[in-house]
Design an enzyme around this catalytic site. Sequence first.
Site, PDB file in Angstrom:
ATOM      1  N   HIS A 361       8.950-105.035 -37.703  1.00 28.59           N
ATOM      2  CA  HIS A 361       9.609-105.467 -36.855  1.00 28.59           C
ATOM      3  C   HIS A 361      10.234-104.383 -35.965  1.00 28.59           C
ATOM      4  O   HIS A 361      10.744-104.428 -34.731  1.00 28.59           O
ATOM      5  CB  HIS A 361      11.164-106.247 -37.288  1.00 28.59           C
ATOM      6  CG  HIS A 361      11.867-107.069 -36.416  1.00 28.59           C
ATOM      7  ND1 HIS A 361      12.560-106.667 -35.127  1.00 28.59           N
ATOM      8  CD2 HIS A 361      11.852-108.325 -36.435  1.00 28.59           C
ATOM      9  CE1 HIS A 361      12.984-107.820 -34.999  1.00 28.59           C
ATOM     10  NE2 HIS A 361      12.810-108.677 -35.576  1.00 28.59           N
ATOM     11  N   ARG A 364       9.473-103.518 -32.011  1.00 31.89           N
ATOM     12  CA  ARG A 364      10.111-103.837 -30.915  1.00 31.89           C
ATOM     13  C   ARG A 364      11.190-102.900 -30.402  1.00 31.89           C
ATOM     14  O   ARG A 364      11.450-102.560 -29.369  1.00 31.89           O
ATOM     15  CB  ARG A 364      10.578-105.202 -31.449  1.00 31.89           C
ATOM     16  CG  ARG A 364       9.747-106.489 -31.248  1.00 31.89           C
ATOM     17  CD  ARG A 364      10.240-107.691 -32.212  1.00 31.89           C
ATOM     18  NE  ARG A 364      11.594-108.139 -31.634  1.00 31.89           N
ATOM     19  CZ  ARG A 364      11.429-108.988 -30.696  1.00 31.89           C
ATOM     20  NH1 ARG A 364      10.397-109.371 -30.060  1.00 31.89           N
ATOM     21  NH2 ARG A 364      12.836-109.381 -29.938  1.00 31.89           N
ATOM     22  N   HIS A 394      14.954-111.960 -26.184  1.00 30.75           N
ATOM     23  CA  HIS A 394      16.310-111.966 -26.709  1.00 30.75           C
ATOM     24  C   HIS A 394      17.213-112.892 -25.781  1.00 30.75           C
ATOM     25  O   HIS A 394      17.049-113.017 -24.515  1.00 30.75           O
ATOM     26  CB  HIS A 394      16.850-110.663 -26.578  1.00 30.75           C
ATOM     27  CG  HIS A 394      16.548-109.669 -27.674  1.00 30.75           C
ATOM     28  ND1 HIS A 394      16.696-108.209 -27.655  1.00 30.75           N
ATOM     29  CD2 HIS A 394      15.980-109.774 -28.584  1.00 30.75           C
ATOM     30  CE1 HIS A 394      15.990-107.709 -28.555  1.00 30.75           C
ATOM     31  NE2 HIS A 394      16.001-108.528 -29.350  1.00 30.75           N
TER      32      HIS A 394
END
Length: 442
Positions: A361, A364, A394
């Site tokens: 993750h 990102r 997002h």
Amino acid sequence: MVNAPNLRALSRKLTDTKVKASKPKPDGRPENLTDGGGLYLHVKTGTNGRKPGKFWRYNYRIEGRMKTLSIGVYPTVTLQLARERHDEARALLARGIDPAIYKKELQNANSEADSNTFEAVAREWFIKHLSDKSETHRTRTTSYLERDVFPFIGKRPITEITPRELISVIERISKRITHNTHIRVLGTIGQIFRYAFATGRATLDPTASLKGFFKQEEETQHFPALTTPTEVGRLLRAIDHYPGQFYSICALKLSALVMLRPGELIEAEWAEIDVEAQTWTIEVRRLKAKMSIKRNNDPKRKHIIPLSHQALAIFEELKQHSGGKKYVFQGMPHNHDNPMSRATVNMALRRMGFKGQMTAHGFRGMASTLLNQMRDKDGRRMWDADAIERQLTHQDHNVIRSAYNRADYLDERRDMLQSWADYLDELRATTGQVLTFKTKAV
């Protein structure tokens, strides 16, 4: 009128030996062996190859009607136990209570008690309130309760659970798991109690008195990520020399290029990749979103990722191995119907020595941090912050702003991702510190 039985001692007729040796009649008809006072053993031939069955029964009269009470099955219910239950039934009858009705009411009461345990109410709450949540959320919530709550208070009637019991449960979790998990579990328990209250099975929520009782860690959850050019260059070179499986290496390289969540990347399907258009299109069903949105699968909510030349080259290599299959990243040889594990990238990073420094993750965060820092020669931002957020998929939490800002920024994101890929190549090739992009891609 109740025909009350004579409760003086009965002259019993059966013995353990006789009960054990009992059989149906020679012609196959059932045999009834009387023990006295209406109690008898009903022995019948089994069906479908089963052994003969032996059943304890009690014939009695109440309100002028003959009725039969089932007392149990031999040998689970022995002769002695059958007589004890028979005596209890006779005592009820002497008080004008129908033993069969009493037995049914007792079973109903026990069934209701079982349905009002904390675990029973919680599992009902799962169905009612977790069905529209993501699979990850459902699994996390249920696993915490099954592992850390049910073993201790699961069988307790929900109306009898006290704050003191909950304190023990939550303190046990706080000692084993970090990141305020104990606070979240307490919140879930509170939701279950409020559901029980709303459905008439509880009169209060004991978690209310525990508000502020447990210490919370001050935290903002950030996935570990490398965010300086020098560190990123070191990571990229480590990936190039990683002696892992082919799919693992490709997943690592693409993670750095496309800014997707680990699950979105690992579960990539070949139907999503358009080499001619140089795009990767992911439907909302595979994105992070509410289940109500995923079920509708609104095509307007799909996420289009422009693919850089470097990303397309990786897909070309992958096609030689998994082309024609559903998933880009195939599972183990015996499990090609599923993609490889979501944990693959994290395991590879740990093996390369980046444990605690970088996660799947974290790619990102790495891209977002550097892209937001990039400035041109005049000191102006090189990339619109909204374009970066759109690439990260997002959600805009400003309701009014999000209602008007529906831009896809596709052209700008195409330039941005190509320049980002070129920048990563530059970092990979040098051990020095590269500060900015030189120009936008053309």
